[in-house]
Enzyme design. Sequence first.
Site, PDB file in Angstrom:
ATOM      1  CB  SER A 143       5.027   6.565  -1.540  1.00 12.66           C
ATOM      2  OG  SER A 143       5.533   6.183  -2.806  1.00 12.66           O
ATOM      3  CE1 TYR A 156      10.270   7.077   0.134  1.00  9.07           C
ATOM      4  CE2 TYR A 156       9.009   5.749  -1.405  1.00  9.07           C
ATOM      5  CZ  TYR A 156       9.239   6.950  -0.771  1.00  9.07           C
ATOM      6  OH  TYR A 156       8.423   8.014  -1.048  1.00  9.07           O
TER       7      TYR A 156
END
Length: 260
Positions: A143, A156
């Site tokens: 990401s 995350y």
Amino acid sequence: MSLKSRTAVVTGSTSGIGLAIARALASDGANVVINGFGDADAIEKERAGIEKDFGVKAAYVAADLTKAEDCEKLIAAATETFGSVDVLVNNAGVQYVAPIEEFPVDKWNMIIALNLSAAFHATRAAVPGMKARKWGRIINTASAHALVASPFKAAYVAAKHGIAGLTKVVALETATFGITANAICPGYVWTPLVEKQIPDQAKARGISEQEAKNILLAAQPTKEFVTVEQVAAFALFLTSDAAAAITGSILPIDGGWTAE
């Protein structure tokens, strides 16, 4: 077709980015193993659709990747079904948002397990076969948050930074075996999940849907969502001979997000 007679395992591939990657790899001739949760009929429709659309074999394995033994079983099942795992795409992931002092410990443990540890367990299981065959492609869906941080996403961001480090280590260890390991770092991608969030965000904030989109896209200079097809095409390129010298790379596909 460069992936003809090869096998690809794509985790978290019953919808969204993972499904698009599985279909892209199948379009190049790979047999694919999809994995993830969801409605059984919908999953079977996608599995059968891959076979019909691309003339390859597709299997579904419902492994719970928060468990190390299930990660190992996924690789074993793919190897038993198709004879090898040549391409491994560690894509499964989940998100939770909360301030650090309120972040639930069980959510932290689950996100680290699925977003980071699952990639370790699956890679660990797949690498011996790749080394023996002197060819392999490991692609981790990271990401933009593997490169930068945002508030309220402790687990995350930690997991995605961890994926970046894991990718580099695996690349170094496998560099002389015809194996590459890379991480793709998408920004905001237009998926069914994001599409569903737009009206909810608009309603909650009392704004238009376009304004809700703009809030999500504030970090992306292009002001456009990345598409699942773009991410899938990027992954497919990384399996090609043209990409054989690309390994250990943390590669943004984020509309310029991490350039700022």
